[in-house]
Structure formats: structure tokens, C-alpha cells
Design a protein around this motif. Structure first.
Motif, PDB file in Angstrom:
ATOM      1  N   SER A  38       6.565 -16.444 -25.789  1.00  0.00           N
ATOM      2  CA  SER A  38       6.010 -14.732 -27.396  1.00  0.00           C
ATOM      3  C   SER A  38       7.080 -14.246 -28.201  1.00  0.00           C
ATOM      4  N   ALA A  39       8.554 -14.124 -27.216  1.00  0.00           N
ATOM      5  CA  ALA A  39       9.092 -12.952 -27.837  1.00  0.00           C
ATOM      6  C   ALA A  39      10.277 -13.865 -28.743  1.00  0.00           C
ATOM      7  N   LYS A  40      10.013 -15.256 -28.593  1.00  0.00           N
ATOM      8  CA  LYS A  40      10.855 -16.115 -29.085  1.00  0.00           C
ATOM      9  C   LYS A  40      10.929 -16.301 -30.796  1.00  0.00           C
ATOM     10  N   GLN A  41      11.879 -15.630 -31.397  1.00  0.00           N
ATOM     11  CA  GLN A  41      11.862 -16.426 -33.133  1.00  0.00           C
ATOM     12  C   GLN A  41      12.402 -17.231 -33.135  1.00  0.00           C
ATOM     13  N   ASN A  42      11.968 -18.530 -33.960  1.00  0.00           N
ATOM     14  CA  ASN A  42      13.109 -19.544 -34.284  1.00  0.00           C
ATOM     15  C   ASN A  42      13.883 -19.535 -34.865  1.00  0.00           C
ATOM     16  N   CYS A  43      15.444 -19.625 -34.870  1.00  0.00           N
ATOM     17  CA  CYS A  43      16.367 -19.509 -35.389  1.00  0.00           C
ATOM     18  C   CYS A  43      17.591 -20.729 -35.637  1.00  0.00           C
ATOM     19  N   GLY A  44      16.833 -22.050 -35.170  1.00  0.00           N
ATOM     20  CA  GLY A  44      17.681 -23.379 -35.133  1.00  0.00           C
ATOM     21  C   GLY A  44      16.586 -24.368 -35.346  1.00  0.00           C
TER      22      GLY A  44
END
Length: 135
Positions: free
Chosen positions: A116-122
Motif C-alpha cells: 500500500s506504500a509503493k508508488q510505481n516508478c518502473g
């Protein structure tokens, strides 16, 4: 997301005191230079432990708290100018600074972050090394 950014890394260190807690960052037979080129830590002094391992990171997250305002700019500053100086902006309450300093929270982090704390940057099929190179 597998590659994500939740905090801004402000410091990194290679703690060699806990060899059993090391997260592997290399492969068997990796050289010290190859390990360091990947942005990892290297310590071959403890037999049976990971020699190439992830560094300990200190990360910072800025939080805009409208109840704790320390002025960050001259009066009359525009919203875009305020954000350009990494400050918070809120002009809903009169007679207090609109552009104010954020509170900065620092923590020691690992890559064990809840989904829930992850923001996609890949992208799909990004490798660990490619993700790390993106920061």
C-alpha cells in the motif's frame, strides 16, 4: 508495483556489524568493484555471510502540516514559486503564512515496504538493477 519510490534517500551507509541480517545484493563470486558499481556494500571479513549486500538507507518524507507553519517565503509568493522551493502552500486561512516549511520525518528504511506504500516508478519486466539505477 515492483519498482517504487515512497521516500527520498538522504544518506546511505554500509553497516558491517550484523552479517546475518544482510540482504544479498550480488551473486556468488562477485568482485568488490562489481558490487560497488551496483551501489551495494562489500565486506568479505565474515565467512559464511553475504559479501555483497544492500546498504542501510536513511530516507526522508516531507509532510505539510497546516497547523505548524514556519514561513518559507516572502508575502505575496505565488503557489508555483512556493512549490519550486520545496515548501508547502495553503492560502485558505488568512493572516498566517501561505508558503510554509514542511515537517521532515527521517527513518531508516529497507526495501521491505508494504504494498500500500509503493508508488510505481518502473515498467513491466524491469530488473532489480534497472530499478535501483532509477533511484
Amino acid at each position: 508495483p515492483w519498482c517504487y519510490k515512497a521516500w527520498t534517500v538522504v544518506a546511505r551507509s554500509c553497516n558491517t556489524n550484523s552479517p546475518s541480517a544482510r540482504n544479498d545484493c550480488g551473486m556468488d563470486g562477485i568482485t568488490e568493484q562489481q558490487c560497488k558499481d551496483k551501489g551495494c556494500c562489500y565486506d568479505s571479513n565474515t565467512p559464511g555471510s553475504k559479501w555483497c549486500f544492500d546498504p542501510t538507507l536513511t530516507a526522508e518524507k516531507s509532510i505539510c502540516n497546516p497547523n505548524s507553519r514556519i514561513n518559507c517565503a516572502a508575502s505575496g509568493v505565488l503557489e508555483q514559486q512556493c512549490y519550486a522551493t520545496n515548501c508547502c502552500y495553503d492560502d485558505k486561512t488568512p493572516n498566517i503564512p501561505f508558503c510554509y516549511q514542511p515537517q521532515r520525518n527521517q527513518v531508516t528504511v529497507t526495501c521491505n515496504v508494504p504494498a500500500s506504500a509503493k508508488q510505481n516508478c518502473g515498467t513491466n519486466n524491469i530488473t532489480k538493477d534497472q530499478c535501483n539505477l532509477k533511484g
